[in-house]
Design a protein around this motif. Sequence first.
Motif, PDB file in Angstrom:
ATOM      1  N   PHE A  39       2.120 -24.183  -6.068  1.00 15.26           N
ATOM      2  CA  PHE A  39       1.939 -25.090  -7.190  1.00 15.26           C
ATOM      3  C   PHE A  39       1.228 -24.378  -8.340  1.00 15.26           C
ATOM      4  CE2 PHE A  39      -0.922 -28.279  -9.212  1.00 15.26           C
ATOM      5  CZ  PHE A  39       0.046 -28.997  -9.897  1.00 15.26           C
ATOM      6  N   MET A  40       0.137 -23.688  -8.039  1.00 16.07           N
ATOM      7  CA  MET A  40      -0.635 -23.005  -9.079  1.00 16.07           C
ATOM      8  C   MET A  40       0.171 -21.894  -9.748  1.00 16.07           C
ATOM      9  SD  MET A  40      -3.687 -24.292  -9.524  1.00 16.07           S
ATOM     10  CE  MET A  40      -4.694 -22.985 -10.207  1.00 16.07           C
ATOM     11  N   GLN A  41       0.957 -21.182  -8.995  1.00 14.88           N
ATOM     12  CA  GLN A  41       1.699 -20.047  -9.532  1.00 14.88           C
ATOM     13  C   GLN A  41       2.945 -20.455 -10.303  1.00 14.88           C
ATOM     14  OE1 GLN A  41       2.415 -17.680  -6.050  1.00 14.88           O
ATOM     15  NE2 GLN A  41       0.308 -16.945  -5.941  1.00 14.88           N
ATOM     16  N   ASN A  42       3.562 -21.577  -9.939  1.00 17.89           N
ATOM     17  CA  ASN A  42       4.891 -21.875 -10.460  1.00 17.89           C
ATOM     18  C   ASN A  42       5.013 -23.116 -11.332  1.00 17.89           C
ATOM     19  OD1 ASN A  42       6.016 -19.618  -9.070  1.00 17.89           O
ATOM     20  ND2 ASN A  42       5.915 -20.810  -7.192  1.00 17.89           N
ATOM     21  N   ALA A  43       4.070 -24.027 -11.252  1.00 17.59           N
ATOM     22  CA  ALA A  43       4.164 -25.236 -12.074  1.00 17.59           C
ATOM     23  C   ALA A  43       3.773 -24.913 -13.512  1.00 17.59           C
ATOM     24  CB  ALA A  43       3.264 -26.327 -11.512  1.00 17.59           C
ATOM     25  N   PRO A  44       4.302 -25.662 -14.472  1.00 19.51           N
ATOM     26  CA  PRO A  44       3.894 -25.455 -15.872  1.00 19.51           C
ATOM     27  C   PRO A  44       2.382 -25.626 -16.015  1.00 19.51           C
ATOM     28  CG  PRO A  44       5.780 -26.923 -15.743  1.00 19.51           C
ATOM     29  CD  PRO A  44       5.296 -26.728 -14.344  1.00 19.51           C
ATOM     30  N   PRO A  45       1.724 -24.732 -16.749  1.00 19.88           N
ATOM     31  CA  PRO A  45       0.253 -24.789 -16.874  1.00 19.88           C
ATOM     32  C   PRO A  45      -0.274 -26.146 -17.324  1.00 19.88           C
ATOM     33  CG  PRO A  45       1.087 -22.751 -17.804  1.00 19.88           C
ATOM     34  CD  PRO A  45       2.291 -23.582 -17.458  1.00 19.88           C
ATOM     35  N   GLN A  46       0.434 -26.804 -18.224  1.00 15.42           N
ATOM     36  CA  GLN A  46      -0.019 -28.111 -18.710  1.00 15.42           C
ATOM     37  C   GLN A  46      -0.024 -29.136 -17.572  1.00 15.42           C
ATOM     38  OE1 GLN A  46       2.333 -29.671 -21.922  1.00 15.42           O
ATOM     39  NE2 GLN A  46       0.982 -31.390 -22.274  1.00 15.42           N
ATOM     40  N   PHE A  47       0.986 -29.090 -16.700  1.00 18.06           N
ATOM     41  CA  PHE A  47       1.058 -30.011 -15.569  1.00 18.06           C
ATOM     42  C   PHE A  47      -0.037 -29.696 -14.559  1.00 18.06           C
ATOM     43  CE2 PHE A  47       3.187 -31.440 -11.524  1.00 18.06           C
ATOM     44  CZ  PHE A  47       3.077 -32.791 -11.772  1.00 18.06           C
ATOM     45  N   VAL A  48      -0.279 -28.404 -14.301  1.00 26.65           N
ATOM     46  CA  VAL A  48      -1.346 -27.995 -13.379  1.00 26.65           C
ATOM     47  C   VAL A  48      -2.684 -28.537 -13.872  1.00 26.65           C
ATOM     48  CG1 VAL A  48      -2.639 -26.007 -12.485  1.00 26.65           C
ATOM     49  CG2 VAL A  48      -0.134 -25.952 -12.526  1.00 26.65           C
ATOM     50  N   GLN A  49      -2.954 -28.349 -15.150  1.00 25.03           N
ATOM     51  CA  GLN A  49      -4.209 -28.827 -15.726  1.00 25.03           C
ATOM     52  C   GLN A  49      -4.304 -30.346 -15.624  1.00 25.03           C
ATOM     53  OE1 GLN A  49      -5.039 -27.492 -19.718  1.00 25.03           O
ATOM     54  NE2 GLN A  49      -6.745 -28.892 -19.940  1.00 25.03           N
ATOM     55  N   GLN A  50      -3.234 -31.036 -15.951  1.00 22.64           N
ATOM     56  CA  GLN A  50      -3.223 -32.496 -15.908  1.00 22.64           C
ATOM     57  C   GLN A  50      -3.498 -32.997 -14.492  1.00 22.64           C
ATOM     58  OE1 GLN A  50       0.458 -34.234 -17.317  1.00 22.64           O
ATOM     59  NE2 GLN A  50       0.191 -36.007 -16.012  1.00 22.64           N
ATOM     60  N   VAL A  51      -2.829 -32.426 -13.502  1.00 18.01           N
ATOM     61  CA  VAL A  51      -3.015 -32.849 -12.115  1.00 18.01           C
ATOM     62  C   VAL A  51      -4.463 -32.621 -11.675  1.00 18.01           C
ATOM     63  CG1 VAL A  51      -2.433 -32.252  -9.714  1.00 18.01           C
ATOM     64  CG2 VAL A  51      -0.617 -32.671 -11.377  1.00 18.01           C
ATOM     65  N   HIS A  52      -5.008 -31.453 -11.995  1.00 17.63           N
ATOM     66  CA  HIS A  52      -6.384 -31.159 -11.602  1.00 17.63           C
ATOM     67  C   HIS A  52      -7.367 -32.123 -12.256  1.00 17.63           C
ATOM     68  CE1 HIS A  52      -4.824 -27.351 -10.031  1.00 17.63           C
ATOM     69  NE2 HIS A  52      -5.923 -27.334  -9.309  1.00 17.63           N
ATOM     70  N   GLU A  53      -7.242 -32.313 -13.557  1.00 20.30           N
ATOM     71  CA  GLU A  53      -8.180 -33.200 -14.245  1.00 20.30           C
ATOM     72  C   GLU A  53      -8.094 -34.627 -13.709  1.00 20.30           C
ATOM     73  OE1 GLU A  53      -7.977 -32.887 -18.514  1.00 20.30           O
ATOM     74  OE2 GLU A  53      -8.514 -30.752 -18.466  1.00 20.30           O
ATOM     75  N   GLN A  54      -6.885 -35.115 -13.496  1.00 17.17           N
ATOM     76  CA  GLN A  54      -6.735 -36.472 -12.969  1.00 17.17           C
ATOM     77  C   GLN A  54      -7.287 -36.579 -11.555  1.00 17.17           C
ATOM     78  OE1 GLN A  54      -2.563 -37.359 -13.499  1.00 17.17           O
ATOM     79  NE2 GLN A  54      -2.821 -37.851 -15.655  1.00 17.17           N
ATOM     80  N   TYR A  55      -7.043 -35.545 -10.748  1.00 19.48           N
ATOM     81  CA  TYR A  55      -7.569 -35.561  -9.390  1.00 19.48           C
ATOM     82  C   TYR A  55      -9.105 -35.578  -9.416  1.00 19.48           C
ATOM     83  CZ  TYR A  55      -9.173 -34.143  -4.847  1.00 19.48           C
ATOM     84  OH  TYR A  55      -9.864 -34.104  -3.668  1.00 19.48           O
ATOM     85  N   PHE A  56      -9.714 -34.680 -10.226  1.00 23.71           N
ATOM     86  CA  PHE A  56     -11.174 -34.600 -10.244  1.00 23.71           C
ATOM     87  C   PHE A  56     -11.815 -35.843 -10.847  1.00 23.71           C
ATOM     88  CE2 PHE A  56     -10.537 -29.844  -9.949  1.00 23.71           C
ATOM     89  CZ  PHE A  56     -10.989 -29.766  -8.645  1.00 23.71           C
ATOM     90  N   GLN A  57     -11.087 -36.614 -11.647  1.00 21.01           N
ATOM     91  CA  GLN A  57     -11.619 -37.866 -12.178  1.00 21.01           C
ATOM     92  C   GLN A  57     -11.808 -38.892 -11.065  1.00 21.01           C
ATOM     93  OE1 GLN A  57      -8.877 -39.004 -15.261  1.00 21.01           O
ATOM     94  NE2 GLN A  57      -9.791 -37.626 -16.754  1.00 21.01           N
ATOM     95  N   GLN A  58     -11.013 -38.787 -10.000  1.00 22.38           N
ATOM     96  CA  GLN A  58     -11.079 -39.791  -8.945  1.00 22.38           C
ATOM     97  C   GLN A  58     -11.493 -39.246  -7.583  1.00 22.38           C
ATOM     98  OE1 GLN A  58      -7.039 -41.425  -8.300  1.00 22.38           O
ATOM     99  NE2 GLN A  58      -6.401 -40.008  -9.881  1.00 22.38           N
ATOM    100  N   ALA A  59     -11.719 -37.951  -7.493  1.00 19.04           N
ATOM    101  CA  ALA A  59     -12.114 -37.350  -6.209  1.00 19.04           C
ATOM    102  C   ALA A  59     -13.509 -37.817  -5.811  1.00 19.04           C
ATOM    103  CB  ALA A  59     -12.087 -35.825  -6.306  1.00 19.04           C
ATOM    104  N   PRO A  60     -13.712 -38.061  -4.523  1.00 18.71           N
ATOM    105  CA  PRO A  60     -15.069 -38.372  -4.062  1.00 18.71           C
ATOM    106  C   PRO A  60     -16.007 -37.203  -4.391  1.00 18.71           C
ATOM    107  CG  PRO A  60     -13.454 -38.876  -2.351  1.00 18.71           C
ATOM    108  CD  PRO A  60     -12.721 -38.138  -3.446  1.00 18.71           C
ATOM    109  N   PRO A  61     -17.215 -37.500  -4.845  1.00 17.04           N
ATOM    110  CA  PRO A  61     -18.147 -36.442  -5.259  1.00 17.04           C
ATOM    111  C   PRO A  61     -18.381 -35.375  -4.185  1.00 17.04           C
ATOM    112  CG  PRO A  61     -19.007 -38.592  -5.865  1.00 17.04           C
ATOM    113  CD  PRO A  61     -17.775 -38.837  -5.046  1.00 17.04           C
TER     114      PRO A  61
END
Length: 153
Positions: A39-61
């Motif tokens: 995923f990190m190597q092949n997905a478009p950078p904008q999508f990678v960033q979006q997925v990470h930011e959205q995940y970290f917004q809701q991830a348990p601390p």
Amino acid sequence: MWPFDANNQQMYQQYAHAWNQGTYNQLSNQEVQQNYQQFMQNAPPQFVQQVHEQYFQQAPPQQQGGLMQGLLSGLLQRGVNPQQLGIQNTDPYSMSPQEATRLIGYAQPYMPGMLQQVMANPAAKTALAGLVSYAAKQMLGNRGSTPGSGGNL
């Protein structure tokens, strides 16, 4: 995991289901690492960033903190100062989603082997499994409309 492969739709559905049910901590470590790296190597950078930011917004601390603590420790052991990466808050449990995304985005390509090291921490392993599961869910939900993809996945 990327680009979207219709032949692997069952795997995407399995990961998305694990995300929806909160059972992603039961996924195989080896598969999680492999799919995350793809995923990190092949997905478009904008999508990678979006997925990470959205995940970290809701991830348990505790999950985010465990992952960020491992990454910060690994970077410091290698002589990398987090402030040089634009990370102002070095408290792994209270980093913003943007800083957490920046940190993992740096660590993955530039510090090979760090993910395997970090996955010794159960919270970090669960966080990576959550990231992969969330990415699969987003891929299934956004097929053909992912930012930066320019078309079908």
